[in-house]
Scaffold this active site. Structure first.
Site, PDB file in Angstrom:
ATOM      1  N   SER A  64     146.657 -17.044  47.269  1.00 31.10           N
ATOM      2  CA  SER A  64     145.831 -15.895  46.887  1.00 31.10           C
ATOM      3  C   SER A  64     146.771 -14.720  46.630  1.00 31.10           C
ATOM      4  O   SER A  64     147.834 -14.906  46.019  1.00 31.10           O
ATOM      5  CB  SER A  64     144.815 -15.624  47.998  1.00 31.10           C
ATOM      6  OG  SER A  64     143.924 -14.615  47.628  1.00 31.10           O
ATOM      7  N   HIS A 120     142.989 -18.141  44.261  1.00 35.01           N
ATOM      8  CA  HIS A 120     141.922 -17.144  44.109  1.00 35.01           C
ATOM      9  C   HIS A 120     142.159 -16.364  42.816  1.00 35.01           C
ATOM     10  O   HIS A 120     143.279 -15.964  42.521  1.00 35.01           O
ATOM     11  CB  HIS A 120     141.901 -16.190  45.303  1.00 35.01           C
ATOM     12  CG  HIS A 120     141.445 -16.857  46.556  1.00 35.01           C
ATOM     13  ND1 HIS A 120     141.615 -16.315  47.803  1.00 35.01           N
ATOM     14  CD2 HIS A 120     140.801 -18.044  46.763  1.00 35.01           C
ATOM     15  CE1 HIS A 120     141.107 -17.127  48.716  1.00 35.01           C
ATOM     16  NE2 HIS A 120     140.609 -18.187  48.113  1.00 35.01           N
ATOM     17  N   ASP A 122     140.908 -18.272  53.870  1.00 38.95           N
ATOM     18  CA  ASP A 122     140.548 -19.458  53.095  1.00 38.95           C
ATOM     19  C   ASP A 122     141.752 -20.405  53.074  1.00 38.95           C
ATOM     20  O   ASP A 122     142.888 -19.977  52.878  1.00 38.95           O
ATOM     21  CB  ASP A 122     140.159 -19.044  51.666  1.00 38.95           C
ATOM     22  CG  ASP A 122     139.466 -20.171  50.905  1.00 38.95           C
ATOM     23  OD1 ASP A 122     138.943 -21.087  51.560  1.00 38.95           O
ATOM     24  OD2 ASP A 122     139.439 -20.105  49.664  1.00 38.95           O
TER      25      ASP A 122
END
Lengths: 274, 185
Positions: B11, B38, B131
């Site tokens: 991310s 992401h 995540d």
């Protein structure tokens, strides 16, 4: 989120068998991972622990199946998802291909985001009363959900951002009233929409369809079922009709590929040629 | 150990790391690499192209039910979850976001762990939320190899740190060490 995909293949098959034997509904054509997650979501929503409990409820409580079908259904993500598609529909496709009296079919509606989006686009084109829209859904409960046209306010943030990218002269706020943290959409939008229950496997498809809007629904089926659904959709459409699927779905390597030509690749818009 | 796939999650702060890794993958790399990063969900184009600039292998944003091929790099498309299923195919999904993310790293890692079991390498890079932590744990539980980018090297260390808290990772690697590892498998 604490747990993901704990249902094993044997438990999965047992659930499918129970649903099939008790209710005559065949889920064996579902795409595996997403369907496992849908079952788990339904179990969490109904406080069911363990697949044995789920099977017991599914086989003894006759009414639970309607709730189960509603809970396993995957909501459409947002209104005006892929704003460029809706722009393309408004500015090119609908004016060019849809005339007064045309038939539009939106299969497998779940939460109704795509349907409401379509009606707003048609409203902007002043064509909403000129076309006949059929919206079909799998579950009994979903017919009411679609007719209610109520959406959680938390979804409106992304809907509004998408709408801004759609470059409309209209204001999305003019189509709903906010109350109790929900967006109540103007039911006038869907007043003429024919909403009905429909199962691809058993029901007769609508006929003489000029446009099918079927985005991000095929992804929940295996390849064989995708082909069989596409056969039915192709049969339902007139030659020259428009088929739209999700931007990451396509007709490539489907049995129906030769019946269509691509008219917009990036937005997955096809025209039926035979 | 002969691995069958590599999955990488990242991310905030992972773009340059990924670019460097992709630029150094040997041309004959013969297993698929899955990237779950992401990204802005309304920006569908540009990311694949940006990653392709220096990549030695082709980068593909798969369609639903597309076959998984060796020696290709697959990037999870914007606003879809990406699953790798038995039978060597992708399945995409528009289920609700997980950890505010669609694509969710946890979901991709979980399906890869289910499909590839102990033949999978899972790598978590720099990122600003948790995540991927449960996903990497699942890779480990399924017998795969769990790697995190060294938090000291990360622009944002939340994601690898969360993964390390969730599971006993096999390696804590710098970007160069990740590249060396991948070159040897």
């Amino acid at each position: 989120m604490d747990e993901i995909t704990n249902i094993g293949i044997i438990e999965y098959r047992n659930i499918l068998k129970a649903v099939s034997e008790t209710h005559g509904i065949d889920f064996s054509h579902k795409s595996f991972t997403a369907f496992v997650r849908s079952i788990e979501r339904a179990m969490a929503l109904n406080n069911i622990r363990g697949t044995e409990s789920l099977i017991s409820i599914l086989t003894t409580n006759k009414n639970f199946i309607h709730r189960f079908i509603s809970d396993i259904s995957i909501e459409e993500t947002e209104m005006f998802r892929d704003p460029n598609l809706w722009l393309e529909l408004r500015d090119n496709i609908i004016p060019q291909y849809l005339k007064k009296g045309c038939n539009i079919w939106v299969p497998e509606v779940t939460s109704g985001d795509e349907l409401i989006t379509l009606t707003i686009v048609l409203k902007e084109l002043d064509m909403l009363s000129d076309v006949r829209i059929t919206a079909t859904c799998f579950g009994r409960n979903q017919v009411d959900i679609i007719k209610e046209a109520v959406f959680p306010m938390k979804k409106m943030e992304v809907n509004t951002a998408n709408f801004a990218r759609y470059n409309s002269k209209l204001n999305l706020k003019d189509f709903y009233i906010e109350k109790n943290n929900k967006a109540y959409f103007d039911k006038e939008l869907i007043r003429n929409v024919n909403v009905k229950q429909f199962e691809f496997i058993v029901d007769e498809t609508p006929q003489n369809i000029n446009m099918v809007l079927y985005r991000n629904k095929m992804i929940y089926y295996n390849k064989r079922m995708q082909n069989s659904i596409l056969n039915k959709i192709t049969d339902s459409m007139i030659t020259g009709g428009i088929f739209i699927c999700g931007v990451k779905e396509n007709l490539e390597s489907s049995n129906n590929e030769k019946s269509f030509v691509v008219i917009n690749e990036s937005e997955s818009i096809y025209k039926k040629i035979s | 150990m002969s691995y069958k796939a590599v999955i990488i999650g990242g991310s905030a702060g992972s773009f340059q790391v990924i670019t460097k890794i992709l630029a150094n993958i040997p041309a004959g790399f013969d297993i698929p690499i899955f990237l779950c990063l992401h990204r802005l969900k309304h920006v569908r184009t540009g990311f694949e192209e940006a990653l392709s600039i220096k990549s030695t292998l082709p980068i593909i944003e798969p369609y639903d039910k597309q076959h998984i091929r060796p020696g290709k790099i697959y990037l999870a498309p914007a606003n879809y979850h990406m699953y790798m299923e038995l039978g060597n195919t992708f399945a995409l999904s528009t289920e609700p976001p997980v950890n505010h993310s669609r694509p969710s790293i946890d979901l991709s890692f979980f399906s890869a762990a289910y499909t590839y079991k102990n033949k999978l390498v899972g790598i978590i890079l720099s990122g600003a939320n948790k995540d991927g932590a449960l996903g990497l744990k699942q890779v480990k539980l399924a017998g795969g190899t769990a790697i995190v980018q060294d938090p000291n090297e990360c622009q944002v260390k939340t994601m690898p740190t969360a993964a390390m808290a969730a599971t006993d990772v096999d390696y804590i690697f710098t970007t160069d060490q990740i590249i060396s590892f991948l070159k040897k498998i």
